[in-house]
Design a protein around this motif. Structure first.
Motif, short mmCIF file in Angstrom:
data_model
loop_
_atom_site.label_atom_id
_atom_site.label_comp_id
_atom_site.label_asym_id
_atom_site.label_seq_id
_atom_site.Cartn_x
_atom_site.Cartn_y
_atom_site.Cartn_z
N LEU A 106 52.25 21.68 24.95
CA LEU A 106 53.30 22.49 25.56
C LEU A 106 54.71 22.00 25.23
N GLU A 107 54.81 20.79 24.71
CA GLU A 107 56.13 20.24 24.41
C GLU A 107 56.60 20.56 22.99
N HIS A 108 55.71 21.12 22.17
CA HIS A 108 56.09 21.42 20.79
C HIS A 108 56.87 22.73 20.72
N TRP A 109 57.90 22.71 19.93
CA TRP A 109 58.81 23.83 19.77
C TRP A 109 58.09 25.13 19.39
N ASP A 110 57.07 25.05 18.55
CA ASP A 110 56.40 26.24 18.03
C ASP A 110 55.20 26.71 18.85
N THR A 111 54.91 26.03 19.95
CA THR A 111 53.81 26.50 20.80
C THR A 111 54.25 27.79 21.49
N PRO A 112 53.44 28.84 21.41
CA PRO A 112 53.82 30.09 22.07
C PRO A 112 53.97 29.90 23.58
N PRO A 113 54.71 30.79 24.24
CA PRO A 113 54.81 30.71 25.70
C PRO A 113 53.45 30.99 26.33
N GLU A 114 53.30 30.57 27.57
CA GLU A 114 52.01 30.76 28.24
C GLU A 114 51.67 32.22 28.47
N GLY A 115 52.64 33.01 28.85
CA GLY A 115 52.37 34.40 29.21
C GLY A 115 52.17 34.50 30.72
N ASP A 116 51.81 35.66 31.17
CA ASP A 116 51.61 35.92 32.60
C ASP A 116 50.13 35.75 32.92
N TRP A 117 49.78 34.60 33.48
CA TRP A 117 48.38 34.30 33.75
C TRP A 117 47.77 35.29 34.74
N SER A 118 48.55 35.81 35.67
CA SER A 118 47.97 36.77 36.63
C SER A 118 47.48 38.02 35.91
N VAL A 119 48.20 38.45 34.90
CA VAL A 119 47.78 39.62 34.10
C VAL A 119 46.56 39.26 33.25
N VAL A 120 46.61 38.10 32.61
CA VAL A 120 45.49 37.67 31.75
C VAL A 120 44.21 37.54 32.56
N PHE A 121 44.29 36.88 33.72
CA PHE A 121 43.08 36.69 34.53
C PHE A 121 42.56 38.00 35.09
N THR A 122 43.46 38.93 35.39
CA THR A 122 43.03 40.26 35.84
C THR A 122 42.26 40.95 34.71
N GLN A 123 42.77 40.85 33.49
CA GLN A 123 42.08 41.45 32.34
C GLN A 123 40.71 40.81 32.13
N VAL A 124 40.65 39.49 32.24
CA VAL A 124 39.37 38.79 32.07
C VAL A 124 38.35 39.29 33.09
N MET A 125 38.74 39.33 34.33
CA MET A 125 37.80 39.71 35.38
C MET A 125 37.41 41.18 35.32
N ALA A 126 38.34 42.03 34.90
CA ALA A 126 38.08 43.48 34.89
C ALA A 126 37.50 43.97 33.56
N TRP A 127 37.30 43.07 32.60
CA TRP A 127 36.78 43.48 31.29
C TRP A 127 35.44 44.18 31.48
N PRO A 128 35.26 45.34 30.87
CA PRO A 128 34.02 46.10 31.06
C PRO A 128 32.78 45.32 30.60
N GLY A 129 31.70 45.53 31.31
CA GLY A 129 30.44 44.90 30.94
C GLY A 129 29.73 44.33 32.15
N SER A 130 28.52 43.87 31.92
CA SER A 130 27.69 43.36 33.02
C SER A 130 27.68 41.83 33.08
N HIS A 131 28.57 41.19 32.37
CA HIS A 131 28.65 39.73 32.36
C HIS A 131 29.28 39.23 33.66
N ASP A 132 28.96 37.99 34.02
CA ASP A 132 29.65 37.36 35.14
C ASP A 132 30.61 36.33 34.55
N VAL A 133 31.71 36.14 35.24
CA VAL A 133 32.75 35.22 34.78
C VAL A 133 33.05 34.25 35.90
#
Length: 184
Positions: A106-133
């Protein structure tokens, strides 16, 4: 396009789903200088040759994206990690599943920003399919702060993820959990 570390996580997660996994564990652990992403699944797994080819940007088996001539998911993760002082590990066994570990500096200049984890985790949990996460989120120097939740628990709490109100509740839940990291 990978604009954030959350985008990389979504790629790794999508690979697990597309490998036929029924159980996927997503870990996002963070301290002041490193972000650890680990995605473990019980999907079809890969042979040593498939593992090697999965890291080659000029290879695709053509099944997932028949119109593409390259497979850039893992190679982009690896390139970003190599260019920013990160670490990458890929383990897999046919019929048992795969584990991908990416540690971002996280200290390197070229590392991308983290992004919005609340959006990412919502996408992960709501991803279509019968898998459990199972999602494990931890932060702090001893990674002693955080939370853990499963998709099954969230479905029981908010209902179907096909409902817009349920998705909004899900996003708000993750936003409240993530705000604990900031001390808000």
């Amino acid at each position: 396009m990978h604009r954030s570390l959350g985008d990389f996580l979504m790629d790794l997660f999508q690979n697990a789903v597309e490998a036929g996994a029924t159980q996927i564990r997503v870990e996002v652990r963070q301290d002041s200088s490193r972000l650890h992403l680990v995605v473990t699944d019980n999907g079809k797994g890969m042979t040593p040759e498939e593992l090697r080819r999965a890291q080659d940007p000029f290879y695709t088996d053509g099944r997932k994206h028949p119109d593409r001539k390259v497979g850039l998911g893992l190679p982009l993760v690896i390139q970003t990690l190599e260019g920013t002082g990160g670490e990458f590990a890929l383990e897999s066994r046919p019929g048992e599943g795969t584990k991908v570990r990416a540690v971002f500096n996280l200290e390197h200049w070229d590392t991308p920003p983290e992004g919005d984890w609340s959006v990412v985790f919502t996408q992960v949990m709501a991803w279509p399919g019968s898998h459990d996460v199972e999602l494990v989120r931890a932060w702090g120097e001893g990674k002693d702060h955080g939370y853990q939740v499963s998709r099954q628990d969230l479905v029981e709490a908010v209902g179907s993820f096909e409902d817009v109100e349920a998705l909004m509740l899900l996003k708000e839940y993750f936003r409240s959990q993530e705000s604990m990291e900031d001390g808000k």
